[in-house]
Design a protein around this motif. Structure first.
Motif: not given
Ligand SMILES: [Zn+2]
Ligand SMILES: [Zn+2]
Length: 183
Positions: A125-131, A135
């Protein structure tokens, strides 16, 4: 070790034409040091064979040097000595590495779980929201290994401080910067 490896029938094969270079025979080496490295060294049965490699290696200033192959006895002794030294070096490096951590706190290898240490969905979720990127699953194991390594270092840090509890400052000591914490 196979019998063939123990009792080679010749010294080397020519790097160019693959003809064998016999024990005690004359052969040719290149004057350029990179052509003479222990593992990747080039051996030539003749000057024409040496000539053939020069344009490929783009030598600007090189010549062929005559050399005499060792006797089989000498060659075998050298091989045995090389193997002995390699084994010794490998063992020394391994024990030094594992000693480092154990010396202070006695890190255990027994019953240590090698499982996923991060919350996969939250990481993704973090990687998706950030960029907007997704993953790959392979990332999870790499990051878990990385966390284990960090833990080992923090444990050692706590151990040298004489504590029985690993604290946040043991991690900040081994991780250069913690962007989440306000200065
Ligand atoms: Zn040759
Ligand atoms: Zn060369």
């Amino acid at each position: 070790m196979s019998v063939a490896a123990e009792t080679p029938q010749h010294f080397k094969v020519c790097s160019e034409c693959k003809r064998t270079i016999a024990f005690s025979a004359d052969y040719f080496r290149c004057s350029v040091s990179t052509c003479n490295r222990k593992r990747t060294g080039l051996y030539f049965c003749s000057v024409p064979c040496w000539d053939a490699h020069v344009p490929m290696m783009r030598h600007r200033d090189a010549w062929a040097e005559t050399a005499r192959a060792p006797t089989r006895e000498t060659y075998l002794a050298e091989l045995a000595e090389d193997r002995r030294r390699e084994t010794e070096e490998r063992e020394a490096a391994m024990s030094e590495e594992s000693e480092k951590g154990r010396r202070i706190v006695g890190l255990s290898d027994e019953g240590v779980p090698k499982e996923v240490l991060i919350v996969v969905s939250k990481l993704k979720n973090y990687v998706k929201a950030r960029s907007g990127m997704s993953t790959s699953d392979g990332v999870i194991e790499v990051l878990s290994n990385h966390l284990r390594l960090l833990c080992d270092q923090a444990i050692a840090h706590a151990g040298t401080a004489g504590r029985k509890t690993v604290m946040d400052r043991d991690f900040t000591a081994v991780v250069p910067a913690d962007p989440a914490s306000p200065e």
